[in-house]
Every structure is written in C-alpha cells, then in structure tokens.
Design a protein around this motif. Structure first.
Motif, PDB file in Angstrom:
ATOM      1  N   GLU A 219       0.853  -1.186   0.000  1.00 23.00           N
ATOM      2  CA  GLU A 219       0.000   0.000   0.000  1.00 23.00           C
ATOM      3  C   GLU A 219       0.894   1.243   0.000  1.00 23.00           C
ATOM      4  O   GLU A 219       1.743   1.399   0.890  1.00 23.00           O
ATOM      5  N   ILE A 220       0.726   2.096  -0.994  1.00 22.75           N
ATOM      6  CA  ILE A 220       1.528   3.311  -1.097  1.00 22.75           C
ATOM      7  C   ILE A 220       0.762   4.461  -0.449  1.00 22.75           C
ATOM      8  O   ILE A 220      -0.343   4.802  -0.877  1.00 22.75           O
ATOM      9  N   VAL A 221       1.335   5.053   0.588  1.00 21.83           N
ATOM     10  CA  VAL A 221       0.639   6.056   1.395  1.00 21.83           C
ATOM     11  C   VAL A 221       1.561   7.252   1.636  1.00 21.83           C
ATOM     12  O   VAL A 221       2.745   7.242   1.282  1.00 21.83           O
ATOM     13  N   THR A 222       0.992   8.268   2.250  1.00 19.93           N
ATOM     14  CA  THR A 222       1.798   9.394   2.744  1.00 19.93           C
ATOM     15  C   THR A 222       1.594   9.486   4.256  1.00 19.93           C
ATOM     16  O   THR A 222       2.013   8.608   4.988  1.00 19.93           O
ATOM     17  N   ASP A 223       0.910  10.522   4.709  1.00 19.48           N
ATOM     18  CA  ASP A 223       0.767  10.741   6.143  1.00 19.48           C
ATOM     19  C   ASP A 223      -0.025   9.653   6.868  1.00 19.48           C
ATOM     20  O   ASP A 223       0.105   9.496   8.084  1.00 19.48           O
ATOM     21  N   GLU A 224      -0.812   8.884   6.137  1.00 20.66           N
ATOM     22  CA  GLU A 224      -1.617   7.848   6.773  1.00 20.66           C
ATOM     23  C   GLU A 224      -0.762   6.833   7.518  1.00 20.66           C
ATOM     24  O   GLU A 224      -1.221   6.195   8.473  1.00 20.66           O
ATOM     25  N   ILE A 225       0.480   6.666   7.067  1.00 19.01           N
ATOM     26  CA  ILE A 225       1.338   5.679   7.696  1.00 19.01           C
ATOM     27  C   ILE A 225       1.548   5.961   9.177  1.00 19.01           C
ATOM     28  O   ILE A 225       1.728   5.044   9.987  1.00 19.01           O
ATOM     29  N   ILE A 226       1.501   7.216   9.563  1.00 18.83           N
ATOM     30  CA  ILE A 226       1.837   7.591  10.935  1.00 18.83           C
ATOM     31  C   ILE A 226       0.813   7.028  11.913  1.00 18.83           C
ATOM     32  O   ILE A 226       1.136   6.238  12.808  1.00 18.83           O
ATOM     33  N   ASP A 227      -0.442   7.407  11.742  1.00 21.10           N
ATOM     34  CA  ASP A 227      -1.478   6.911  12.645  1.00 21.10           C
ATOM     35  C   ASP A 227      -1.715   5.418  12.460  1.00 21.10           C
ATOM     36  O   ASP A 227      -1.986   4.693  13.419  1.00 21.10           O
ATOM     37  N   ASN A 228      -1.622   4.954  11.220  1.00 23.85           N
ATOM     38  CA  ASN A 228      -1.873   3.535  10.961  1.00 23.85           C
ATOM     39  C   ASN A 228      -0.830   2.641  11.628  1.00 23.85           C
ATOM     40  O   ASN A 228      -1.163   1.595  12.195  1.00 23.85           O
ATOM     41  N   MET A 229       0.420   3.027  11.574  1.00 24.12           N
ATOM     42  CA  MET A 229       1.439   2.226  12.243  1.00 24.12           C
ATOM     43  C   MET A 229       1.355   2.382  13.756  1.00 24.12           C
ATOM     44  O   MET A 229       1.620   1.431  14.499  1.00 24.12           O
ATOM     45  N   ALA A 230       0.967   3.558  14.228  1.00 28.33           N
ATOM     46  CA  ALA A 230       0.772   3.737  15.665  1.00 28.33           C
ATOM     47  C   ALA A 230      -0.316   2.803  16.186  1.00 28.33           C
ATOM     48  O   ALA A 230      -0.292   2.378  17.346  1.00 28.33           O
ATOM     49  N   GLN A 231      -1.261   2.475  15.309  1.00 28.86           N
ATOM     50  CA  GLN A 231      -2.344   1.560  15.682  1.00 28.86           C
ATOM     51  C   GLN A 231      -2.058   0.114  15.280  1.00 28.86           C
ATOM     52  O   GLN A 231      -2.916  -0.764  15.437  1.00 28.86           O
ATOM     53  N   GLY A 232      -0.864  -0.147  14.761  1.00 28.66           N
ATOM     54  CA  GLY A 232      -0.459  -1.506  14.445  1.00 28.66           C
ATOM     55  C   GLY A 232      -1.190  -2.143  13.288  1.00 28.66           C
ATOM     56  O   GLY A 232      -1.364  -3.370  13.245  1.00 28.66           O
ATOM     57  N   ARG A 233      -1.564  -1.356  12.291  1.00 25.87           N
ATOM     58  CA  ARG A 233      -2.369  -1.893  11.189  1.00 25.87           C
ATOM     59  C   ARG A 233      -1.559  -2.657  10.155  1.00 25.87           C
ATOM     60  O   ARG A 233      -2.132  -3.415   9.371  1.00 25.87           O
ATOM     61  N   LYS A 234      -0.253  -2.436  10.084  1.00 28.20           N
ATOM     62  CA  LYS A 234       0.614  -3.188   9.181  1.00 28.20           C
ATOM     63  C   LYS A 234       1.846  -3.641   9.963  1.00 28.20           C
ATOM     64  O   LYS A 234       2.124  -3.155  11.073  1.00 28.20           O
ATOM     65  N   ALA A 235       2.595  -4.544   9.340  1.00 29.84           N
ATOM     66  CA  ALA A 235       3.796  -5.042   9.999  1.00 29.84           C
ATOM     67  C   ALA A 235       4.958  -4.064   9.900  1.00 29.84           C
ATOM     68  O   ALA A 235       5.739  -3.916  10.843  1.00 29.84           O
ATOM     69  N   LEU A 236       5.072  -3.381   8.759  1.00 33.14           N
ATOM     70  CA  LEU A 236       6.236  -2.506   8.574  1.00 33.14           C
ATOM     71  C   LEU A 236       5.982  -1.492   7.464  1.00 33.14           C
ATOM     72  O   LEU A 236       5.066  -1.656   6.653  1.00 33.14           O
ATOM     73  N   GLY A 237       6.794  -0.451   7.453  1.00 29.76           N
ATOM     74  CA  GLY A 237       6.654   0.580   6.431  1.00 29.76           C
ATOM     75  C   GLY A 237       7.888   1.461   6.362  1.00 29.76           C
ATOM     76  O   GLY A 237       8.688   1.522   7.306  1.00 29.76           O
ATOM     77  N   LEU A 238       8.043   2.150   5.241  1.00 28.76           N
ATOM     78  CA  LEU A 238       9.112   3.133   5.061  1.00 28.76           C
ATOM     79  C   LEU A 238       8.642   4.460   5.649  1.00 28.76           C
ATOM     80  O   LEU A 238       7.530   4.910   5.359  1.00 28.76           O
ATOM     81  N   ILE A 239       9.490   5.103   6.463  1.00 29.89           N
ATOM     82  CA  ILE A 239       9.014   6.259   7.232  1.00 29.89           C
ATOM     83  C   ILE A 239      10.161   7.213   7.546  1.00 29.89           C
ATOM     84  O   ILE A 239      11.330   6.815   7.599  1.00 29.89           O
ATOM     85  N   TYR A 240       9.832   8.495   7.739  1.00 25.04           N
ATOM     86  CA  TYR A 240      10.794   9.483   8.219  1.00 25.04           C
ATOM     87  C   TYR A 240      10.995   9.307   9.721  1.00 25.04           C
ATOM     88  O   TYR A 240      10.063   8.969  10.457  1.00 25.04           O
ATOM     89  N   SER A 241      12.193   9.567  10.177  1.00 26.47           N
ATOM     90  CA  SER A 241      12.546   9.305  11.565  1.00 26.47           C
ATOM     91  C   SER A 241      11.672  10.077  12.554  1.00 26.47           C
ATOM     92  O   SER A 241      11.307   9.544  13.614  1.00 26.47           O
ATOM     93  N   GLY A 242      11.350  11.323  12.227  1.00 22.34           N
ATOM     94  CA  GLY A 242      10.512  12.097  13.141  1.00 22.34           C
ATOM     95  C   GLY A 242       9.123  11.521  13.269  1.00 22.34           C
ATOM     96  O   GLY A 242       8.516  11.542  14.352  1.00 22.34           O
ATOM     97  N   ASP A 243       8.581  10.988  12.164  1.00 21.71           N
ATOM     98  CA  ASP A 243       7.275  10.344  12.224  1.00 21.71           C
ATOM     99  C   ASP A 243       7.359   9.024  12.979  1.00 21.71           C
ATOM    100  O   ASP A 243       6.425   8.648  13.695  1.00 21.71           O
ATOM    101  N   ALA A 244       8.477   8.331  12.840  1.00 22.40           N
ATOM    102  CA  ALA A 244       8.686   7.107  13.610  1.00 22.40           C
ATOM    103  C   ALA A 244       8.754   7.427  15.099  1.00 22.40           C
ATOM    104  O   ALA A 244       8.300   6.633  15.938  1.00 22.40           O
ATOM    105  N   THR A 245       9.312   8.581  15.443  1.00 16.93           N
ATOM    106  CA  THR A 245       9.364   8.990  16.840  1.00 16.93           C
ATOM    107  C   THR A 245       7.953   9.086  17.414  1.00 16.93           C
ATOM    108  O   THR A 245       7.687   8.616  18.531  1.00 16.93           O
TER     109      THR A 245
END
Length: 365
Positions: A219-245
């Motif tokens: 799934e190719i996303v932009t800002d959605e990755i931040i909240d979605n990964m915070a909620q554990g919706r996928k196993a992994l993703g490419l992300i900027y370090s500040g958003d990973a923080t």
C-alpha cells in the motif's frame, strides 16, 4: 510530510523580559527592538513549536506571517517566480539548487551567535560547506518502522530494505509516496549510491520497486502511515525518523530500523532568499529558533531531531520526552549513509519511473 503533534507535551519557551539577542541570551535593548516590523516565513506544515511564533513576537514586537508548503518543489516554484519571503526552510538538495540559481543570499555570520550550538552531524554538509547559506532546522533519517510482534529483527538485520520483498510480509507493508526516498531505498538495497545518475542502476531500482508492488500487495501512502502504524495496522513501512518517533511514543510495540546498506541522512535548514525584505530580522529569528528554549519547544512539539546538540541530548536522555526512542537520534557513523544531491535530469527520470510504479501498484490492487 506530516509532522509530529499531540503525543508529547510541548515545553513552553521561557523568554527573558528584556529582549532578543540570539543564542547567547544577553539583552539587546529593554524595549521591543523590531516593533511594527513583519517577518515572512515559508515553512513546512506543522513544523513549528507551539509557542515559537508567539514568543518571538512578544519578545521582539515583530509580526510573523507564516505560509506553509507541502513539498520542496512547491516552495521552489513560488521563490523562482519572485515571491518574497524573509526565511525559507527547504531540504538539503533544494538548498543546493537555490545556491546554484543564486536565489538565496550568504548569511551574515557576524549576526549569528548560534552556530557553535550545532551538532557535528549537521555542520559543513556537502550541499553547503561552512554553512555559508544555511542553518539547520531539523535533521533525521529514513528507515523502517516495524511492529515488534510481527517482524523478526533477524529478518531486518539480514534483509535490510529487501524485507519489503519478503513474501512472509505480503499484504502487510506500506511504501511511502516519495519518489526520492522510494528510489533511495531500492538503490541502497542494491548497493548503489542514492545519487547515481547511471541508467542501468536507476532501471534496476525501478525493477526492484516494480517487483514489490506486483508481488507484495504493498500500500503506497503518505501521512496515513503515521497513525496507521501507531495503531499496528501493518507489519512494517518506510518512514521518516521524526514520524517514527511519534509512532514509537504512541505504541511501545513499534521499533525503528536503519539498514547497514545506508539511508538518506537529510537536513531541513533555514535560508534567506536573495529578495528578502527584512534580512536583519531573519537573522534574529534564526538565532532565536536555535536557542535552547525555542529549540526545546519546537523539537518536543514536532518530534523531529533538533540540530541543537544540547537540546538533542536533553530530549533523548534520561527523563526527556524521547528517552528510549532511538528514531530521534540520527546515526552519524555509517559510511553508507548519504545526503541527497541536486540533479534535475535524474529527478525527471526518477519521477517518470515512480509514476510507472504507482500505476503498476494500482493495477495490482
């Protein structure tokens, strides 16, 4: 790129009742030295501390007008067309372009007191040796955010960015909709420089990405990755370090991994355009933004790494807002990490190839 807001309590900027001086903290005058003046800033959205603007205005008497952009290219178009700003906050490769096209002016270092506060990792970078034109605002990396309950760390250590092609994680990955960073990921995994202009290497990176979207249900996303990964919706993703923080602050089951093959070590920095109408006030703001209290306010609120070495250590250290969150500290000891260079011809090639990747992803879905 969405910036970090919400999970961390912002630290109020404590300012002197006397007046502005830059990083040194001594008073300039007892009144408001820039009363009635206006400072025009063009910055990324959600990239300023909760109190930064109001405290600078209260301290100086000046008014800040802040416009926001979504991409370096959007910012460039306005500046190249002659729109006037006093401060811009572009990324490294775009600063290189602005220097080449003489759209920004050298800084007057006699008016800057804060350069000695910078961390070594953001000094004298290739796009601006000796910080002649720019003062860093934020810096970081691009890596893999992952759910520790779903992803085996041994897979990450063995495969690096190649994990995005591991069928064990099919249908459980995010790619980031950034042509530069997607091709960076592919080129680094293949052992190439992310700044290559070689046609065969760029095509190999294209095939690498094409294979992922054709086989992995990515799934190719932009800002959605931040909240979605915070909620554990996928196993992994490419992300900027500040958003990973932010993700890691929200969910302790999330981790951040940087492959040994290297990544993009990026910097966003403050520059003054050639046609700035208030360069003196711009220098004052640069000093203010890098001062301890203002840098604490901005970095704790946004979540990206401060270039102020003391603030970086404080926020990541014991009792700091980002204690134990390794995404907050950019690594500076991997020879494979690179800074993006500006190359318009290569940018066009990558843009065209990334469009084909996205079309393939849409058809695969």
């Amino acid at each position: 790129m969405k910036k970090f807001v919400g999970a961390v309590i912002a630290v109020s900027v404590l300012v002197s009742a006397f007046a502005l001086t830059g990083c040194g903290g001594g008073a300039k005058t007892e009144d408001k030295p820039y009363a009635g003046q206006t400072l025009h800033i063009y910055n990324w959205g959600e990239y300023t501390g909760e109190n930064t603007i109001s405290d600078f205005e209260n301290l100086t008497g000046a008014t800040i007008v802040m416009d926001e952009f979504d991409s370096n290219e959007q910012m460039y178009i306005k500046v190249a067309n002659g729109d006037s700003y006093d401060i811009l906050v572009p990324s490294d490769y775009m600063i290189e372009r602005l220097i080449q096209e003489e759209l920004i002016q050298p800084l007057d270092k006699s008016k800057l007191n804060c350069l000695d506060l910078l961390a070594d990792g953001v000094k004298n970078l290739p796009f601006d040796p000796d910080n002649t034109y720019s003062v860093p605002y934020f810096w970081g990396t691009v890596g893999i955010v992952y759910d520790k309950n779903k992803v085996d760390i041994a897979d990450l250590e063995k495969e690096g960015f190649g994990i995005f092609a591991d069928e064990k994680y099919k249908g459980d990955i995010y790619l980031y909709d950034s042509e530069r960073d997607s091709f960076m990921m592919a080129l680094k995994q293949l052992g190439y420089s992310m700044n290559t202009d070689k046609e065969d290497e760029l095509n190999a990176a294209y095939e690498f990405l094409l294979n992922i979207v054709n086989t992995m249900n990515a799934e190719i996303v932009t800002d959605e990755i931040i909240d979605n990964m915070a909620q554990g919706r996928k196993a992994l993703g490419l992300i900027y370090s500040g958003d990973a923080t932010y993700v890691m602050a929200e969910n302790e089951d999330m981790g951040y991994f940087l492959p040994e093959s290297g990544t993009n070590l990026w910097t966003d920095a403050m520059v003054i355009p050639k046609n700035a109408e208030n360069a003196e006030l711009a220098h004052e703001f640069i000093n203010f933004a890098l001062s301890h209290d203002a840098a604490i306010d901005t970095s704790s609120y946004v979540g990206y790494t401060s270039p102020n070495k003391e603030v970086m250590a404080e926020l990541s250290g014991e009792g700091g807002d980002f204690e134990g969150i390794d995404a907050y500290i950019p690594r500076d000891n991997n020879a494979n990490d690179e800074v993006f260079e500006y190359n318009e011809d290569t940018r066009k090639v990558i843009s065209e190839l990334w469009s084909k990747v996205k079309i393939a992803a849409s058809n695969a879905g």
